[in-house]
Design a protein around this motif. Structure first.
Motif, mmCIF file in Angstrom:
data_model
loop_
_atom_site.group_PDB
_atom_site.id
_atom_site.type_symbol
_atom_site.label_atom_id
_atom_site.label_comp_id
_atom_site.label_asym_id
_atom_site.label_seq_id
_atom_site.Cartn_x
_atom_site.Cartn_y
_atom_site.Cartn_z
ATOM 1 N N ALA A 300 0.836 -1.207 0.000
ATOM 2 C CA ALA A 300 0.000 0.000 0.000
ATOM 3 C C ALA A 300 0.867 1.251 0.000
ATOM 4 C CB ALA A 300 -0.930 -0.012 1.216
ATOM 5 N N GLU A 301 1.970 1.250 0.759
ATOM 6 C CA GLU A 301 2.875 2.395 0.784
ATOM 7 C C GLU A 301 3.481 2.651 -0.588
ATOM 8 O OE1 GLU A 301 5.771 1.547 3.695
ATOM 9 O OE2 GLU A 301 4.467 1.963 5.426
ATOM 10 N N ARG A 302 3.825 1.578 -1.289
ATOM 11 C CA ARG A 302 4.450 1.713 -2.595
ATOM 12 C C ARG A 302 3.440 1.838 -3.728
ATOM 13 N NH1 ARG A 302 9.597 0.044 -3.206
ATOM 14 N NH2 ARG A 302 9.278 1.107 -5.201
ATOM 15 N N LYS A 303 2.125 1.704 -3.374
ATOM 16 C CA LYS A 303 1.038 1.748 -4.362
ATOM 17 C C LYS A 303 1.230 0.672 -5.430
ATOM 18 C CE LYS A 303 0.238 6.689 -3.646
ATOM 19 N NZ LYS A 303 0.196 8.030 -4.247
ATOM 20 N N VAL A 304 1.571 -0.509 -4.945
ATOM 21 C CA VAL A 304 1.754 -1.681 -5.809
ATOM 22 C C VAL A 304 0.800 -2.762 -5.322
ATOM 23 C CG1 VAL A 304 3.341 -3.500 -6.561
ATOM 24 C CG2 VAL A 304 4.163 -1.145 -6.297
ATOM 25 N N GLY A 305 -0.001 -3.334 -6.205
ATOM 26 C CA GLY A 305 -0.915 -4.393 -5.826
ATOM 27 C C GLY A 305 -0.231 -5.757 -5.815
ATOM 28 N N VAL A 306 -0.784 -6.689 -5.043
ATOM 29 C CA VAL A 306 -0.287 -8.070 -5.004
ATOM 30 C C VAL A 306 -1.478 -8.989 -5.221
ATOM 31 C CG1 VAL A 306 0.908 -9.838 -3.680
ATOM 32 C CG2 VAL A 306 1.555 -7.428 -3.400
ATOM 33 N N ALA A 307 -1.449 -9.773 -6.298
ATOM 34 C CA ALA A 307 -2.554 -10.671 -6.645
ATOM 35 C C ALA A 307 -2.098 -12.121 -6.486
ATOM 36 C CB ALA A 307 -3.016 -10.422 -8.072
ATOM 37 N N LEU A 308 -2.898 -12.914 -5.771
ATOM 38 C CA LEU A 308 -2.582 -14.326 -5.541
ATOM 39 C C LEU A 308 -3.530 -15.193 -6.358
ATOM 40 C CD1 LEU A 308 -1.121 -16.602 -4.006
ATOM 41 C CD2 LEU A 308 -2.795 -16.330 -2.170
ATOM 42 N N ARG A 309 -2.965 -16.111 -7.123
ATOM 43 C CA ARG A 309 -3.759 -17.056 -7.882
ATOM 44 C C ARG A 309 -3.426 -18.483 -7.435
ATOM 45 N NH1 ARG A 309 -2.954 -15.631 -14.127
ATOM 46 N NH2 ARG A 309 -1.445 -17.257 -13.713
ATOM 47 N N GLY A 310 -4.463 -19.287 -7.267
ATOM 48 C CA GLY A 310 -4.254 -20.661 -6.824
ATOM 49 C C GLY A 310 -4.122 -20.800 -5.331
ATOM 50 N N GLY A 311 -4.389 -19.728 -4.585
ATOM 51 C CA GLY A 311 -4.257 -19.792 -3.132
ATOM 52 C C GLY A 311 -5.279 -20.684 -2.464
ATOM 53 N N ALA A 335 9.933 -8.170 -5.567
ATOM 54 C CA ALA A 335 9.017 -7.797 -6.648
ATOM 55 C C ALA A 335 8.352 -6.450 -6.360
ATOM 56 C CB ALA A 335 7.964 -8.890 -6.830
ATOM 57 N N ILE A 336 7.949 -6.230 -5.111
ATOM 58 C CA ILE A 336 7.311 -4.960 -4.748
ATOM 59 C C ILE A 336 8.310 -3.810 -4.853
ATOM 60 C CG2 ILE A 336 6.270 -3.671 -2.829
ATOM 61 C CD1 ILE A 336 5.013 -6.281 -1.881
ATOM 62 N N LYS A 337 9.527 -4.035 -4.381
ATOM 63 C CA LYS A 337 10.528 -2.966 -4.376
ATOM 64 C C LYS A 337 10.874 -2.505 -5.784
ATOM 65 C CE LYS A 337 13.577 -5.075 -1.809
ATOM 66 N NZ LYS A 337 14.856 -5.305 -1.083
ATOM 67 N N TYR A 338 10.890 -3.439 -6.744
ATOM 68 C CA TYR A 338 11.312 -3.077 -8.095
ATOM 69 C C TYR A 338 10.143 -2.804 -9.032
ATOM 70 C CZ TYR A 338 16.029 -4.366 -6.751
ATOM 71 O OH TYR A 338 17.243 -4.414 -6.131
ATOM 72 N N GLY A 420 13.828 1.909 -4.784
ATOM 73 C CA GLY A 420 13.023 2.825 -3.980
ATOM 74 C C GLY A 420 13.738 3.202 -2.703
ATOM 75 N N ASP A 421 12.929 3.505 -1.684
ATOM 76 C CA ASP A 421 13.487 4.010 -0.434
ATOM 77 C C ASP A 421 14.024 2.902 0.457
ATOM 78 O OD1 ASP A 421 12.739 6.523 -1.245
ATOM 79 O OD2 ASP A 421 10.734 6.340 -0.372
ATOM 80 N N ARG A 422 13.591 1.674 0.222
ATOM 81 C CA ARG A 422 13.981 0.598 1.136
ATOM 82 C C ARG A 422 15.110 -0.217 0.520
ATOM 83 N NH1 ARG A 422 10.566 -4.695 2.898
ATOM 84 N NH2 ARG A 422 11.746 -5.235 4.730
ATOM 85 N N SER A 423 16.334 0.105 0.864
ATOM 86 C CA SER A 423 17.479 -0.609 0.302
ATOM 87 C C SER A 423 17.617 -1.964 0.972
ATOM 88 C CB SER A 423 18.758 0.208 0.503
ATOM 89 O OG SER A 423 18.982 0.423 1.884
ATOM 90 N N GLY A 424 18.062 -2.931 0.177
ATOM 91 C CA GLY A 424 18.231 -4.286 0.702
ATOM 92 C C GLY A 424 19.648 -4.523 1.182
ATOM 93 N N THR A 425 19.882 -5.743 1.654
ATOM 94 C CA THR A 425 21.218 -6.112 2.148
ATOM 95 C C THR A 425 22.021 -6.878 1.109
ATOM 96 O OG1 THR A 425 20.389 -8.198 3.078
ATOM 97 C CG2 THR A 425 20.354 -6.256 4.507
ATOM 98 N N GLY A 426 21.393 -7.279 0.009
ATOM 99 C CA GLY A 426 22.101 -8.055 -1.010
ATOM 100 C C GLY A 426 22.218 -9.523 -0.669
#
Length: 471
Positions: A300-311, A335-338, A420-426
Protein backbone atom coordinates in the motif's frame (compact mmCIF):
# COMPACT_ATOMS: atom_id res chain seq x y z
CA UNK A 1 52.96 -93.84 46.38
CA UNK A 2 51.83 -90.31 45.81
CA UNK A 3 49.45 -89.72 42.96
CA UNK A 4 51.25 -88.12 39.99
CA UNK A 5 49.67 -86.02 37.29
CA UNK A 6 51.00 -85.28 33.84
CA UNK A 7 50.23 -82.11 31.96
CA UNK A 8 47.34 -82.40 29.56
CA UNK A 9 48.26 -82.03 25.89
CA UNK A 10 45.43 -79.54 25.46
CA UNK A 11 46.26 -77.41 28.46
CA UNK A 12 48.49 -74.96 26.57
CA UNK A 13 45.75 -74.53 23.97
CA UNK A 14 43.17 -73.86 26.69
CA UNK A 15 45.49 -71.38 28.38
CA UNK A 16 46.07 -69.56 25.11
CA UNK A 17 42.35 -69.36 24.50
CA UNK A 18 41.75 -68.03 27.98
CA UNK A 19 44.48 -65.44 27.49
CA UNK A 20 43.21 -64.27 24.10
CA UNK A 21 39.60 -64.20 25.32
CA UNK A 22 40.56 -62.14 28.34
CA UNK A 23 42.70 -59.84 26.24
CA UNK A 24 39.96 -59.22 23.69
CA UNK A 25 37.47 -58.44 26.44
CA UNK A 26 39.95 -56.12 28.10
CA UNK A 27 40.67 -54.25 24.90
CA UNK A 28 36.96 -53.97 24.15
CA UNK A 29 36.41 -52.41 27.57
CA UNK A 30 39.36 -50.03 27.04
CA UNK A 31 37.92 -48.92 23.70
CA UNK A 32 34.60 -48.14 25.35
CA UNK A 33 36.35 -46.27 28.16
CA UNK A 34 38.46 -44.29 25.66
CA UNK A 35 35.35 -43.20 23.81
CA UNK A 36 33.52 -42.40 27.05
CA UNK A 37 36.25 -40.20 28.51
CA UNK A 38 36.60 -38.15 25.34
CA UNK A 39 39.75 -39.70 23.88
CA UNK A 40 38.41 -41.19 20.65
CA UNK A 41 41.85 -40.88 19.02
CA UNK A 42 42.93 -43.94 21.05
CA UNK A 43 40.07 -46.03 19.76
CA UNK A 44 41.54 -46.93 16.32
CA UNK A 45 44.74 -48.31 17.87
CA UNK A 46 42.88 -50.30 20.50
CA UNK A 47 40.30 -51.44 18.00
CA UNK A 48 43.07 -52.68 15.73
CA UNK A 49 44.51 -54.67 18.62
CA UNK A 50 41.11 -56.08 19.40
CA UNK A 51 40.65 -57.15 15.79
CA UNK A 52 44.02 -58.89 15.82
CA UNK A 53 43.13 -60.67 19.05
CA UNK A 54 39.89 -61.74 17.47
CA UNK A 55 41.73 -63.10 14.42
CA UNK A 56 44.22 -64.90 16.65
CA UNK A 57 41.45 -66.50 18.70
CA UNK A 58 39.70 -67.54 15.51
CA UNK A 59 42.92 -69.16 14.27
CA UNK A 60 43.43 -70.99 17.58
CA UNK A 61 39.91 -72.33 17.48
CA UNK A 62 40.45 -73.66 13.96
CA UNK A 63 44.04 -75.02 14.26
CA UNK A 64 44.93 -76.92 17.38
CA UNK A 65 48.67 -77.37 18.20
CA UNK A 66 50.46 -79.70 15.85
CA UNK A 67 47.58 -79.76 13.41
CA UNK A 68 45.98 -82.74 15.25
CA UNK A 69 42.55 -82.80 16.76
CA UNK A 70 42.81 -82.77 20.53
CA UNK A 71 40.40 -84.34 22.91
CA UNK A 72 38.04 -81.90 24.58
CA UNK A 73 38.40 -81.30 28.29
CA UNK A 74 36.23 -79.29 30.73
CA UNK A 75 38.91 -76.57 30.81
CA UNK A 76 39.09 -76.49 27.02
CA UNK A 77 35.30 -76.32 26.70
CA UNK A 78 35.10 -73.50 29.22
CA UNK A 79 37.84 -71.58 27.36
CA UNK A 80 35.94 -71.97 24.10
CA UNK A 81 32.76 -70.63 25.74
CA UNK A 82 34.62 -67.62 27.14
CA UNK A 83 36.32 -66.95 23.79
CA UNK A 84 33.01 -67.20 21.92
CA UNK A 85 31.31 -64.83 24.36
CA UNK A 86 34.12 -62.29 24.13
CA UNK A 87 34.27 -62.53 20.35
CA UNK A 88 30.52 -61.88 20.28
CA UNK A 89 31.03 -58.81 22.50
CA UNK A 90 33.90 -57.60 20.32
CA UNK A 91 31.86 -58.05 17.17
CA UNK A 92 28.93 -56.16 18.68
CA UNK A 93 31.32 -53.33 19.65
CA UNK A 94 32.80 -53.26 16.16
CA UNK A 95 29.34 -53.09 14.57
CA UNK A 96 28.07 -50.39 16.99
CA UNK A 97 30.86 -47.89 16.29
CA UNK A 98 29.36 -44.74 14.76
CA UNK A 99 32.37 -44.05 12.52
CA UNK A 100 32.86 -46.24 9.44
CA UNK A 101 35.74 -48.66 10.17
CA UNK A 102 37.55 -50.92 7.69
CA UNK A 103 40.27 -53.55 8.14
CA UNK A 104 42.19 -53.83 4.86
CA UNK A 105 44.43 -56.65 3.66
CA UNK A 106 47.34 -55.64 1.42
CA UNK A 107 48.17 -58.51 -0.90
CA UNK A 108 51.10 -57.79 -3.19
CA UNK A 109 52.58 -54.30 -2.98
CA UNK A 110 52.31 -53.67 -6.73
CA UNK A 111 48.83 -55.17 -7.09
CA UNK A 112 46.25 -52.45 -6.44
CA UNK A 113 43.42 -54.88 -7.07
CA UNK A 114 44.74 -56.99 -4.22
CA UNK A 115 43.69 -54.48 -1.55
CA UNK A 116 40.66 -56.12 0.00
CA UNK A 117 38.34 -55.13 2.83
CA UNK A 118 38.37 -58.09 5.16
CA UNK A 119 36.15 -56.47 7.79
CA UNK A 120 33.70 -53.55 7.50
CA UNK A 121 31.39 -52.44 10.30
CA UNK A 122 27.74 -51.48 9.83
CA UNK A 123 28.48 -47.74 9.39
CA UNK A 124 31.05 -48.49 6.66
CA UNK A 125 28.71 -50.88 4.86
CA UNK A 126 25.91 -48.31 4.84
CA UNK A 127 28.14 -45.47 3.66
CA UNK A 128 30.15 -47.32 1.01
CA UNK A 129 27.51 -49.85 -0.06
CA UNK A 130 29.85 -52.82 0.40
CA UNK A 131 29.52 -56.26 2.04
CA UNK A 132 31.01 -57.02 5.43
CA UNK A 133 34.09 -58.64 3.87
CA UNK A 134 35.67 -59.21 0.48
CA UNK A 135 35.08 -55.83 -1.21
CA UNK A 136 37.75 -54.23 -3.37
CA UNK A 137 39.18 -51.17 -1.65
CA UNK A 138 39.53 -49.22 -4.91
CA UNK A 139 35.80 -49.68 -5.53
CA UNK A 140 34.83 -48.57 -2.02
CA UNK A 141 37.21 -45.61 -1.63
CA UNK A 142 38.13 -43.86 -4.87
CA UNK A 143 40.03 -40.90 -3.46
CA UNK A 144 43.70 -41.21 -4.58
CA UNK A 145 45.14 -39.60 -1.46
CA UNK A 146 43.25 -41.99 0.82
CA UNK A 147 44.34 -45.02 -1.23
CA UNK A 148 47.94 -43.77 -1.08
CA UNK A 149 47.69 -43.42 2.71
CA UNK A 150 46.39 -46.99 2.98
CA UNK A 151 49.37 -48.24 0.94
CA UNK A 152 51.77 -46.35 3.20
CA UNK A 153 50.16 -47.94 6.24
CA UNK A 154 50.25 -51.43 4.69
CA UNK A 155 53.77 -51.47 3.30
CA UNK A 156 55.53 -48.60 5.02
CA UNK A 157 54.12 -48.80 8.54
CA UNK A 158 53.15 -45.11 8.35
CA UNK A 159 50.11 -43.73 10.19
CA UNK A 160 48.46 -40.78 8.40
CA UNK A 161 45.40 -38.58 8.54
CA UNK A 162 43.89 -37.50 5.22
CA UNK A 163 41.08 -35.05 4.49
CA UNK A 164 38.87 -35.49 1.46
CA UNK A 165 35.47 -34.38 0.20
CA UNK A 166 32.65 -36.58 -1.02
CA UNK A 167 30.65 -35.93 -4.16
CA UNK A 168 27.04 -34.82 -4.72
CA UNK A 169 24.87 -31.73 -4.43
CA UNK A 170 25.43 -31.60 -0.65
CA UNK A 171 29.16 -32.25 -0.30
CA UNK A 172 30.30 -33.99 2.86
CA UNK A 173 33.81 -33.64 4.29
CA UNK A 174 35.62 -36.67 5.67
CA UNK A 175 38.82 -37.35 7.58
CA UNK A 176 40.43 -40.74 6.94
CA UNK A 177 42.70 -42.11 9.67
CA UNK A 178 44.93 -44.92 8.34
CA UNK A 179 46.95 -47.00 10.80
CA UNK A 180 49.20 -50.04 10.22
CA UNK A 181 48.29 -53.25 12.03
CA UNK A 182 50.71 -56.07 12.89
CA UNK A 183 50.73 -58.85 10.30
CA UNK A 184 48.26 -61.63 11.04
CA UNK A 185 48.07 -65.05 9.40
CA UNK A 186 50.76 -64.01 6.90
CA UNK A 187 48.85 -60.93 5.69
CA UNK A 188 49.69 -57.24 5.99
CA UNK A 189 46.80 -55.33 7.50
CA UNK A 190 45.77 -51.71 7.90
CA UNK A 191 43.00 -50.00 9.81
CA UNK A 192 40.94 -47.24 8.13
CA UNK A 193 38.61 -45.05 10.20
CA UNK A 194 36.43 -42.45 8.47
CA UNK A 195 35.13 -39.47 10.44
CA UNK A 196 32.41 -37.17 9.15
CA UNK A 197 33.62 -33.62 9.72
CA UNK A 198 30.96 -31.89 7.62
CA UNK A 199 29.45 -30.01 10.56
CA UNK A 200 32.87 -28.94 11.84
CA UNK A 201 33.87 -27.66 8.41
CA UNK A 202 30.55 -25.88 7.92
CA UNK A 203 30.85 -24.17 11.28
CA UNK A 204 34.38 -23.03 10.50
CA UNK A 205 33.37 -21.82 7.04
CA UNK A 206 30.34 -20.09 8.53
CA UNK A 207 32.55 -18.27 11.05
CA UNK A 208 35.05 -17.18 8.38
CA UNK A 209 32.35 -16.09 5.94
CA UNK A 210 30.44 -14.23 8.62
CA UNK A 211 33.50 -12.29 9.74
CA UNK A 212 34.56 -11.51 6.16
CA UNK A 213 31.09 -10.44 5.03
CA UNK A 214 30.26 -8.51 8.18
CA UNK A 215 33.55 -6.62 8.18
CA UNK A 216 33.18 -5.76 4.49
CA UNK A 217 29.53 -4.71 4.50
CA UNK A 218 29.51 -2.96 7.87
CA UNK A 219 32.50 -0.80 7.02
CA UNK A 220 30.49 1.71 4.94
CA UNK A 221 27.62 2.40 7.40
CA UNK A 222 30.07 2.51 10.31
CA UNK A 223 32.22 5.06 8.49
CA UNK A 224 29.08 7.09 7.74
CA UNK A 225 28.00 7.00 11.39
CA UNK A 226 31.48 8.01 12.57
CA UNK A 227 31.54 10.94 10.14
CA UNK A 228 28.14 12.24 11.20
CA UNK A 229 28.97 11.87 14.90
CA UNK A 230 32.15 13.86 14.35
CA UNK A 231 30.20 16.57 12.49
CA UNK A 232 27.56 16.76 15.23
CA UNK A 233 30.28 17.16 17.83
CA UNK A 234 31.86 19.93 15.79
CA UNK A 235 30.39 22.78 13.73
CA UNK A 236 26.88 21.25 13.47
CA UNK A 237 26.47 21.17 17.23
CA UNK A 238 24.30 24.30 17.26
CA UNK A 239 22.56 23.77 13.90
CA UNK A 240 19.11 22.20 14.60
CA UNK A 241 18.30 21.52 10.93
CA UNK A 242 21.60 19.82 10.19
CA UNK A 243 21.39 17.90 13.45
CA UNK A 244 17.92 16.51 12.65
CA UNK A 245 18.93 15.62 9.09
CA UNK A 246 22.10 13.87 10.24
CA UNK A 247 20.24 11.97 12.97
CA UNK A 248 17.73 10.68 10.40
CA UNK A 249 20.57 9.44 8.20
CA UNK A 250 22.28 7.82 11.19
CA UNK A 251 19.06 6.06 12.17
CA UNK A 252 18.70 4.69 8.62
CA UNK A 253 22.30 3.45 8.63
CA UNK A 254 21.84 1.78 12.02
CA UNK A 255 18.67 0.10 10.72
CA UNK A 256 20.57 -1.15 7.68
CA UNK A 257 23.31 -2.58 9.87
CA UNK A 258 20.72 -4.33 12.02
CA UNK A 259 19.08 -5.92 8.96
CA UNK A 260 22.47 -6.88 7.55
CA UNK A 261 23.54 -8.68 10.73
CA UNK A 262 20.16 -10.44 10.93
CA UNK A 263 20.46 -11.64 7.31
CA UNK A 264 24.05 -12.79 7.81
CA UNK A 265 23.08 -14.80 10.88
CA UNK A 266 20.09 -16.26 9.05
CA UNK A 267 22.23 -17.27 6.06
CA UNK A 268 24.90 -18.81 8.29
CA UNK A 269 22.31 -20.83 10.21
CA UNK A 270 20.73 -22.11 6.99
CA UNK A 271 24.11 -23.08 5.50
CA UNK A 272 25.03 -24.95 8.68
CA UNK A 273 21.96 -27.23 8.37
CA UNK A 274 21.80 -27.29 4.57
CA UNK A 275 22.79 -30.99 4.34
CA UNK A 276 19.92 -32.01 6.66
CA UNK A 277 16.57 -32.07 4.81
CA UNK A 278 13.58 -30.85 6.86
CA UNK A 279 10.93 -33.36 7.88
CA UNK A 280 7.88 -31.11 8.38
CA UNK A 281 4.79 -30.63 6.21
CA UNK A 282 3.75 -27.21 4.88
CA UNK A 283 0.83 -26.03 2.74
CA UNK A 284 2.58 -23.88 0.13
CA UNK A 285 -0.66 -22.15 -0.92
CA UNK A 286 -1.51 -21.16 2.65
CA UNK A 287 2.05 -19.94 3.24
CA UNK A 288 1.80 -17.73 0.12
CA UNK A 289 -1.54 -16.33 1.32
CA UNK A 290 0.01 -15.48 4.70
CA UNK A 291 2.87 -13.64 2.99
CA UNK A 292 0.47 -11.66 0.76
CA UNK A 293 -1.42 -10.56 3.89
CA UNK A 294 1.83 -9.64 5.66
CA UNK A 295 3.12 -7.39 2.83
CA UNK A 296 -0.15 -5.49 2.41
CA UNK A 297 1.15 -2.47 4.34
CA UNK A 298 4.36 -2.28 2.29
CA UNK A 299 2.48 -2.73 -0.99
CA UNK A 300 0.00 0.00 0.00
CA UNK A 301 2.87 2.40 0.78
CA UNK A 302 4.45 1.71 -2.60
CA UNK A 303 1.04 1.75 -4.36
CA UNK A 304 1.75 -1.68 -5.81
CA UNK A 305 -0.92 -4.39 -5.83
CA UNK A 306 -0.29 -8.07 -5.00
CA UNK A 307 -2.55 -10.67 -6.64
CA UNK A 308 -2.58 -14.33 -5.54
CA UNK A 309 -3.76 -17.06 -7.88
CA UNK A 310 -4.25 -20.66 -6.82
CA UNK A 311 -4.26 -19.79 -3.13
CA UNK A 312 -7.41 -21.82 -2.61
CA UNK A 313 -5.68 -25.01 -3.80
CA UNK A 314 -3.99 -27.29 -1.30
CA UNK A 315 -0.27 -27.67 -2.06
CA UNK A 316 1.39 -29.75 0.71
CA UNK A 317 5.18 -29.88 0.52
CA UNK A 318 7.92 -31.33 2.70
CA UNK A 319 9.63 -28.52 4.52
CA UNK A 320 10.15 -26.08 7.35
CA UNK A 321 7.29 -23.54 7.48
CA UNK A 322 9.39 -20.59 8.70
CA UNK A 323 11.99 -21.13 5.98
CA UNK A 324 9.41 -21.51 3.20
CA UNK A 325 7.71 -18.33 4.40
CA UNK A 326 11.12 -16.63 4.23
CA UNK A 327 11.56 -17.75 0.60
CA UNK A 328 8.18 -16.40 -0.50
CA UNK A 329 8.59 -13.21 1.56
CA UNK A 330 11.98 -12.43 0.00
CA UNK A 331 10.70 -13.00 -3.54
CA UNK A 332 7.56 -10.89 -3.00
CA UNK A 333 9.50 -8.13 -1.21
CA UNK A 334 11.91 -7.89 -4.16
CA UNK A 335 9.02 -7.80 -6.65
CA UNK A 336 7.31 -4.96 -4.75
CA UNK A 337 10.53 -2.97 -4.38
CA UNK A 338 11.31 -3.08 -8.09
CA UNK A 339 7.74 -2.59 -9.38
CA UNK A 340 6.64 0.90 -10.52
CA UNK A 341 3.73 2.56 -8.75
CA UNK A 342 0.37 1.32 -10.00
CA UNK A 343 1.62 -2.10 -11.15
CA UNK A 344 0.56 -5.51 -9.79
CA UNK A 345 2.84 -8.27 -8.50
CA UNK A 346 1.47 -11.68 -9.47
CA UNK A 347 1.88 -14.70 -7.16
CA UNK A 348 0.79 -18.04 -8.66
CA UNK A 349 0.59 -21.47 -6.98
CA UNK A 350 0.92 -24.72 -8.96
CA UNK A 351 -0.05 -27.57 -6.60
CA UNK A 352 1.45 -30.64 -8.31
CA UNK A 353 3.76 -30.63 -11.33
CA UNK A 354 6.69 -32.63 -12.68
CA UNK A 355 10.27 -31.35 -12.58
CA UNK A 356 10.10 -30.32 -16.24
CA UNK A 357 6.82 -28.47 -15.70
CA UNK A 358 8.09 -26.71 -12.55
CA UNK A 359 11.16 -25.38 -14.36
CA UNK A 360 9.37 -24.54 -17.64
CA UNK A 361 8.89 -20.91 -18.79
CA UNK A 362 6.11 -19.08 -16.97
CA UNK A 363 2.87 -19.02 -18.97
CA UNK A 364 0.89 -16.53 -16.91
CA UNK A 365 1.46 -13.51 -19.14
CA UNK A 366 3.05 -12.22 -22.30
CA UNK A 367 6.81 -12.08 -22.48
CA UNK A 368 8.89 -10.43 -25.13
CA UNK A 369 11.01 -12.34 -27.59
CA UNK A 370 14.21 -11.52 -25.75
CA UNK A 371 13.27 -12.96 -22.34
CA UNK A 372 15.83 -15.41 -20.94
CA UNK A 373 14.98 -18.28 -18.59
CA UNK A 374 17.76 -19.67 -16.42
CA UNK A 375 17.78 -22.35 -13.69
CA UNK A 376 19.55 -20.98 -10.61
CA UNK A 377 19.20 -24.25 -8.70
CA UNK A 378 18.17 -27.68 -10.00
CA UNK A 379 17.41 -30.63 -7.69
CA UNK A 380 18.57 -34.20 -8.29
CA UNK A 381 16.19 -35.90 -10.73
CA UNK A 382 14.28 -38.62 -8.91
CA UNK A 383 11.85 -40.82 -10.88
CA UNK A 384 8.23 -40.00 -10.13
CA UNK A 385 8.97 -37.04 -7.84
CA UNK A 386 6.30 -34.33 -8.00
CA UNK A 387 6.67 -30.69 -6.99
CA UNK A 388 4.55 -27.74 -5.86
CA UNK A 389 5.67 -24.38 -7.25
CA UNK A 390 5.19 -20.74 -6.33
CA UNK A 391 5.84 -18.16 -9.07
CA UNK A 392 6.34 -14.43 -8.36
CA UNK A 393 6.26 -11.99 -11.30
CA UNK A 394 6.93 -8.26 -11.25
CA UNK A 395 6.66 -5.58 -13.91
CA UNK A 396 9.85 -3.78 -13.03
CA UNK A 397 12.86 -2.84 -15.18
CA UNK A 398 13.96 -6.44 -15.70
CA UNK A 399 17.56 -7.62 -16.04
CA UNK A 400 19.95 -8.30 -18.89
CA UNK A 401 20.96 -11.89 -19.54
CA UNK A 402 24.52 -11.50 -18.20
CA UNK A 403 23.26 -10.63 -14.71
CA UNK A 404 21.03 -13.68 -14.21
CA UNK A 405 23.67 -16.33 -13.25
CA UNK A 406 24.99 -14.12 -10.43
CA UNK A 407 21.70 -13.19 -8.79
CA UNK A 408 22.11 -15.63 -5.88
CA UNK A 409 25.65 -14.48 -5.04
CA UNK A 410 26.06 -12.68 -1.74
CA UNK A 411 25.81 -8.89 -2.01
CA UNK A 412 25.46 -8.98 -5.79
CA UNK A 413 23.41 -6.09 -7.15
CA UNK A 414 22.43 -5.32 -10.72
CA UNK A 415 24.19 -2.11 -11.66
CA UNK A 416 21.98 0.91 -12.22
CA UNK A 417 18.83 -0.53 -10.63
CA UNK A 418 17.15 1.24 -7.74
CA UNK A 419 14.68 -0.29 -5.35
CA UNK A 420 13.02 2.82 -3.98
CA UNK A 421 13.49 4.01 -0.43
CA UNK A 422 13.98 0.60 1.14
CA UNK A 423 17.48 -0.61 0.30
CA UNK A 424 18.23 -4.29 0.70
CA UNK A 425 21.22 -6.11 2.15
CA UNK A 426 22.10 -8.05 -1.01
CA UNK A 427 21.56 -11.37 0.77
CA UNK A 428 17.89 -12.07 0.03
CA UNK A 429 18.32 -14.31 -3.03
CA UNK A 430 21.34 -16.06 -1.50
CA UNK A 431 19.15 -16.99 1.48
CA UNK A 432 16.40 -18.14 -0.92
CA UNK A 433 18.80 -20.40 -2.81
CA UNK A 434 20.23 -22.08 0.29
CA UNK A 435 16.79 -22.66 1.82
CA UNK A 436 15.52 -24.25 -1.40
CA UNK A 437 18.64 -26.40 -1.67
CA UNK A 438 18.07 -27.66 1.87
CA UNK A 439 14.50 -28.59 0.83
CA UNK A 440 15.82 -30.45 -2.26
CA UNK A 441 13.86 -28.08 -4.52
CA UNK A 442 14.67 -25.78 -7.43
CA UNK A 443 14.73 -22.11 -8.44
CA UNK A 444 14.44 -20.49 -11.89
CA UNK A 445 14.46 -16.89 -13.13
CA UNK A 446 13.06 -15.47 -16.35
CA UNK A 447 13.76 -11.86 -17.30
CA UNK A 448 14.72 -9.33 -19.94
CA UNK A 449 15.32 -5.59 -19.93
CA UNK A 450 12.04 -3.69 -19.74
CA UNK A 451 9.98 -6.87 -19.22
CA UNK A 452 10.18 -7.40 -15.46
CA UNK A 453 11.33 -10.61 -13.77
CA UNK A 454 9.68 -13.91 -12.87
CA UNK A 455 11.05 -16.20 -10.14
CA UNK A 456 9.73 -19.73 -9.63
CA UNK A 457 10.57 -21.73 -6.48
CA UNK A 458 9.43 -25.34 -6.28
CA UNK A 459 9.50 -27.91 -3.49
CA UNK A 460 8.94 -31.70 -3.34
CA UNK A 461 5.32 -32.65 -2.71
CA UNK A 462 4.82 -34.21 0.75
CA UNK A 463 3.83 -37.84 1.06
CA UNK A 464 0.10 -38.35 1.72
CA UNK A 465 -0.79 -38.63 5.38
CA UNK A 466 -1.50 -42.18 6.52
CA UNK A 467 -5.09 -42.56 7.61
CA UNK A 468 -5.75 -44.09 11.02
CA UNK A 469 -6.94 -47.72 10.86
CA UNK A 470 -10.68 -48.13 11.22
CA UNK A 471 -11.77 -49.65 14.50
Amino acid sequence: MPYETSPSPVAPQAGSRLWTAGASAGIAVIVLVALAVGEPSLAPYLLGGAVLVALSTWALNRRPPGGRAAAATPVDARASEVAAADLSLLDALFEALGDPVLVVSGGEADDIAGRRVILANAAARELLRIPREGALLVSALRDPTVLESVDEALFGGVAKTTDYAGVGANTRHWRALTRPLPAADGRTLALVVLRDETDVRRMELMRVDFLANASHELRTPLASLSGFIETLKGHARDDPKARDRFLDIMAAQADRMSRLVADLLSLSRIELNEHIPPSGRVDLARAAADVVDAVSILSAERKVGVALRGGELGAPVSGDRDEILQVIQNLVDNAIKYSPSGEVVEVCIQPEVSLDQASAPWSGGNRGEGATRLPLLTPDREPGQRYAAVTVRDHGPGMAREHLPRLTERFYRVEGQKSGDRSGTGLGLAIVKHIINRHRGGLTVESALGQGATFTAYFPVAEPKKSAPAE
